[in-house]
Design a protein around this motif. Structure first.
Motif, PDB file in Angstrom:
ATOM      1  N   VAL A  78      32.836  14.377   6.969  1.00 55.86           N
ATOM      2  CA  VAL A  78      32.648  13.434   8.077  1.00 55.86           C
ATOM      3  C   VAL A  78      31.489  13.884   8.969  1.00 55.86           C
ATOM      4  N   SER A  79      31.123  12.987   9.881  1.00 55.62           N
ATOM      5  CA  SER A  79      30.119  13.313  10.905  1.00 55.62           C
ATOM      6  C   SER A  79      30.848  13.489  12.231  1.00 55.62           C
ATOM      7  N   ALA A  80      30.388  14.433  13.053  1.00 57.60           N
ATOM      8  CA  ALA A  80      30.989  14.618  14.385  1.00 57.60           C
ATOM      9  C   ALA A  80      30.812  13.354  15.228  1.00 57.60           C
ATOM     10  N   LEU A  81      29.765  12.570  14.906  1.00 57.20           N
ATOM     11  CA  LEU A  81      29.482  11.368  15.698  1.00 57.20           C
ATOM     12  C   LEU A  81      30.472  10.240  15.429  1.00 57.20           C
ATOM     13  N   GLU A  82      31.360  10.440  14.443  1.00 60.23           N
ATOM     14  CA  GLU A  82      32.394   9.435  14.206  1.00 60.23           C
ATOM     15  C   GLU A  82      33.437   9.429  15.330  1.00 60.23           C
ATOM     16  N   ILE A  83      33.491  10.503  16.099  1.00 60.59           N
ATOM     17  CA  ILE A  83      34.460  10.561  17.206  1.00 60.59           C
ATOM     18  C   ILE A  83      33.973   9.642  18.335  1.00 60.59           C
ATOM     19  N   PRO A  84      34.816   8.709  18.782  1.00 62.76           N
ATOM     20  CA  PRO A  84      34.377   7.823  19.864  1.00 62.76           C
ATOM     21  C   PRO A  84      33.923   8.638  21.082  1.00 62.76           C
ATOM     22  N   GLY A  85      32.775   8.300  21.611  1.00 65.56           N
ATOM     23  CA  GLY A  85      32.267   9.006  22.792  1.00 65.56           C
ATOM     24  C   GLY A  85      31.519  10.293  22.471  1.00 65.56           C
ATOM     25  N   ALA A  86      31.471  10.682  21.180  1.00 63.53           N
ATOM     26  CA  ALA A  86      30.780  11.942  20.826  1.00 63.53           C
ATOM     27  C   ALA A  86      29.318  11.888  21.251  1.00 63.53           C
ATOM     28  N   LYS A  87      28.753  10.688  21.187  1.00 61.53           N
ATOM     29  CA  LYS A  87      27.321  10.571  21.478  1.00 61.53           C
ATOM     30  C   LYS A  87      26.984  10.961  22.923  1.00 61.53           C
ATOM     31  N   ASP A  88      27.977  11.033  23.781  1.00 62.16           N
ATOM     32  CA  ASP A  88      27.713  11.457  25.162  1.00 62.16           C
ATOM     33  C   ASP A  88      27.199  12.894  25.219  1.00 62.16           C
ATOM     34  N   ILE A  89      27.591  13.714  24.231  1.00 61.28           N
ATOM     35  CA  ILE A  89      27.257  15.146  24.321  1.00 61.28           C
ATOM     36  C   ILE A  89      26.770  15.743  23.005  1.00 61.28           C
ATOM     37  N   TRP A 127      27.420  25.556  18.800  1.00 60.55           N
ATOM     38  CA  TRP A 127      26.987  25.253  17.436  1.00 60.55           C
ATOM     39  C   TRP A 127      28.190  25.141  16.512  1.00 60.55           C
ATOM     40  N   LEU A 128      28.212  24.100  15.706  1.00 61.84           N
ATOM     41  CA  LEU A 128      29.213  23.973  14.639  1.00 61.84           C
ATOM     42  C   LEU A 128      28.466  23.582  13.366  1.00 61.84           C
ATOM     43  N   ASN A 129      29.064  23.828  12.221  1.00 61.48           N
ATOM     44  CA  ASN A 129      28.427  23.503  10.942  1.00 61.48           C
ATOM     45  C   ASN A 129      29.511  23.271   9.878  1.00 61.48           C
ATOM     46  N   TYR A 130      29.726  21.983   9.582  1.00 56.92           N
ATOM     47  CA  TYR A 130      30.685  21.624   8.528  1.00 56.92           C
ATOM     48  C   TYR A 130      30.145  20.466   7.725  1.00 56.92           C
ATOM     49  N   PRO A 131      30.277  20.505   6.387  1.00 52.67           N
ATOM     50  CA  PRO A 131      30.699  21.606   5.535  1.00 52.67           C
ATOM     51  C   PRO A 131      29.890  22.866   5.851  1.00 52.67           C
ATOM     52  N   ASN A 132      30.572  23.995   5.748  1.00 56.44           N
ATOM     53  CA  ASN A 132      30.057  25.225   6.331  1.00 56.44           C
ATOM     54  C   ASN A 132      29.303  26.113   5.339  1.00 56.44           C
ATOM     55  N   ASN A 133      28.211  26.643   5.836  1.00 50.92           N
ATOM     56  CA  ASN A 133      27.519  27.754   5.192  1.00 50.92           C
ATOM     57  C   ASN A 133      27.813  28.962   6.088  1.00 50.92           C
ATOM     58  N   PRO A 134      28.374  30.043   5.613  1.00 56.42           N
ATOM     59  CA  PRO A 134      28.544  30.430   4.212  1.00 56.42           C
ATOM     60  C   PRO A 134      29.939  30.190   3.623  1.00 56.42           C
ATOM     61  N   THR A 135      30.929  29.724   4.400  1.00 56.53           N
ATOM     62  CA  THR A 135      32.324  29.805   3.924  1.00 56.53           C
ATOM     63  C   THR A 135      32.725  28.644   3.015  1.00 56.53           C
ATOM     64  N   GLY A 136      31.934  27.560   2.991  1.00 56.70           N
ATOM     65  CA  GLY A 136      32.315  26.385   2.204  1.00 56.70           C
ATOM     66  C   GLY A 136      33.436  25.584   2.856  1.00 56.70           C
ATOM     67  N   ALA A 137      33.857  25.972   4.079  1.00 58.85           N
ATOM     68  CA  ALA A 137      34.966  25.270   4.738  1.00 58.85           C
ATOM     69  C   ALA A 137      34.529  23.890   5.209  1.00 58.85           C
ATOM     70  N   VAL A 138      35.514  23.012   5.381  1.00 57.86           N
ATOM     71  CA  VAL A 138      35.224  21.683   5.922  1.00 57.86           C
ATOM     72  C   VAL A 138      36.054  21.479   7.187  1.00 57.86           C
ATOM     73  N   ALA A 139      35.619  20.526   8.016  1.00 63.40           N
ATOM     74  CA  ALA A 139      36.361  20.204   9.242  1.00 63.40           C
ATOM     75  C   ALA A 139      36.689  18.717   9.203  1.00 63.40           C
ATOM     76  N   ASP A 140      37.885  18.364   9.688  1.00 58.23           N
ATOM     77  CA  ASP A 140      38.254  16.947   9.680  1.00 58.23           C
ATOM     78  C   ASP A 140      38.023  16.332  11.070  1.00 58.23           C
ATOM     79  N   LEU A 141      38.305  15.033  11.163  1.00 55.21           N
ATOM     80  CA  LEU A 141      38.023  14.337  12.423  1.00 55.21           C
ATOM     81  C   LEU A 141      38.871  14.880  13.568  1.00 55.21           C
ATOM     82  N   ASP A 142      40.066  15.348  13.232  1.00 52.23           N
ATOM     83  CA  ASP A 142      40.935  15.892  14.271  1.00 52.23           C
ATOM     84  C   ASP A 142      40.266  17.109  14.945  1.00 52.23           C
ATOM     85  N   PHE A 143      39.657  17.973  14.117  1.00 50.56           N
ATOM     86  CA  PHE A 143      38.968  19.129  14.701  1.00 50.56           C
ATOM     87  C   PHE A 143      37.774  18.678  15.555  1.00 50.56           C
ATOM     88  N   PHE A 144      36.988  17.741  15.026  1.00 52.06           N
ATOM     89  CA  PHE A 144      35.822  17.290  15.803  1.00 52.06           C
ATOM     90  C   PHE A 144      36.254  16.612  17.105  1.00 52.06           C
TER      91      PHE A 144
END
Ligand SMILES: Cc1ncc(COP(=O)(O)O)c(C=O)c1O
Length: 389
Positions: free
Chosen positions: A218-229, A170-187
């Motif tokens: 961003v959406s995690a699905l922006e990563i090429p091939g993310a839709k596989d999993i 499980w991941l959640n960004y923008p995050n509840n409760p911390t307000g943190a964000v994740a960029d495409l590099d992390f995804f």
């Protein structure tokens, strides 16, 4: 009456306890200012409400909806994903309507997890990921989030034996409760990790439309091939001030969509069609409306942050989400500081420990109260002499 172990093992749902405390204060005649639950006080946009008025007269809408959602709702979701994230989705196989994201988040566990399986879950996090895991008889493995790590999990720290048993992350960004964000590099790293270990990546993206200072989540699905999993959970609740209408969507990998569909079609009867039609209209809302709404939240964010800084808290302004995540002063715990605020100021904030043990040392303030209440809360904070712990 005997209750199952399944429900007995649950901690009390966080906001039930908070509501109880608010009620007790109100019974004492106090004006309680609540920075507790994240439930937008701002109205659903008028065109969306007008759509409901029309749709309520449509006879087919008086009957059961299909679990997967109206074809036109699923097409609207696919169109919105394309426009917003540049992600292409097949509305027939890669989109499913949800009765709010919470419902899908809870139900997916029943499709993917069984006893002996492990779910990788962030700590702190939205409690429903863990509830689903426990209901499915599986076990959580907690991935700690902390300030040094930018509130992102350290994937390299997950033991190999745990990764082997893990079925979902499980991941959640923008995050509840911390307000943190994740960029495409992390995804990108998360997608690679999950592919390598044959894990379904479940991303809760409910807050992507609440962002500040021009930031675009961003959406995690922006990563090429993310839709596989990857399956992404989204919601119109926070995006368009629609928590009361209960409409959201799961999008992504067709097999994961099918697993969720199988659970849902056996347990619920889908989203009211009239509400889906509201959702279609909502996804057509001009960006200028969202920009103005976010500017409104941003003023609230800045006022809250300056009041918290005034009482000596070292708070970072969040780039997105509805939450300010503030470290408590030395000597306090999350709970003792939240209690001091409740006792001294008749104000509700959520202790970070409500979201997991790594939430210790923090409180969460939601920006979804009225401007009047928020200003009153800020005034109370400005005149507060923080007690010694
Ligand atoms: C992280 C997160 N995910 C999901 C939800 C549920 O949203 P919905 O109203 O779409 O069920 C919430 C609600 O607060 C949330 O904070």
């Amino acid at each position: 009456m005997k209750f199952t172990q399944r429900v007995q093992q649950l901690p009390p749902y966080l906001f039930v306890e908070i509501s109880r405390r608010i009620a007790a204060k109100k019974a004492e005649g106090k004006r309680v200012v609540s920075f507790g639950i994240g439930d937008p006080d701002l109205a659903t946009p008028d065109p969306v409400l007008e759509r409901l008025a029309e749709a309520s007269h449509d006879r087919p809408n008086h009957r059961y909806p299909e679990t997967e959602g109206l074809p036109e709702f699923r097409e609207a979701v696919a169109g919105w994903y394309e426009k917003r994230f540049g992600v292409g989705l097949d509305p027939k196989t890669e989109v499913l309507s949800l009765i709010g994201a919470k419902e899908g988040i809870g139900h997916i566990a029943l499709g993917l997890l069984e006893p002996g399986d492990v779910a990788l879950q962030p700590d702190p996090s939205y409690p429903v990921y863990n509830v689903g895991t426990l209901f499915a008889g599986a076990e959580p493995y907690w991935m700690p989030l902390n300030e040094e790590g930018g509130w992102l999990p350290n994937l390299d720290a997950i033991p190999t034996g745990v990764a082997e048993k893990a079925q979902v992350m499980w991941l959640n960004y923008p995050n509840n409760p911390t307000g943190a964000v994740a960029d495409l590099d992390f995804f990108d790293r998360a997608v690679s990790y999950c592919k390598r270990n044959d894990i379904a990546l479940l991303h809760d993206a409910c807050y992507t439309e609440v962002a500040f200072d021009g930031y675009q989540p961003v959406s995690a699905l922006e990563i090429p091939g993310a839709k596989d999993i990857c399956l992404e959970f989204h919601s119109l609740s926070k995006s368009y001030n629609m928590t009361g209408w209960r409409v959201g969507m799961a999008v992504g990998n067709a097999d994961l969509i099918r697993a969720l569909f199988l659970v849902k079609s056996n347990l619920d009867s889908g989203v009211s069609q009239a509400v889906q039609q509201m959702g279609i209209r909502a996804m057509d809302t001009p960006q200028s409306y969202l920009d103005e709404r976010n500017a409104h939240y941003q003023v609230r964010r800045d006022n809250v942050i300056s009041a918290l800084k005034g009482v000596g808290l070292n708070v970072e302004p969040p780039k997105a989400s509805l939450y300010v995540w503030a470290p408590v002063p030395a000597g306090f715990t999350a709970a003792s500081f939240a209690t001091a605020i409740l006792d001294d100021l008749d104000m509700v904030v959520t202790p970070g420990t409500g979201y997991g043990k790594f939430g210790e040392g923090y409180i969460r303030l939601s920006l979804t109260l009225s401007d009047d209440d928020l200003e009153e809360g800020v005034r109370r904070l400005e005149t507060w002499k923080v007690p010694t712990a």
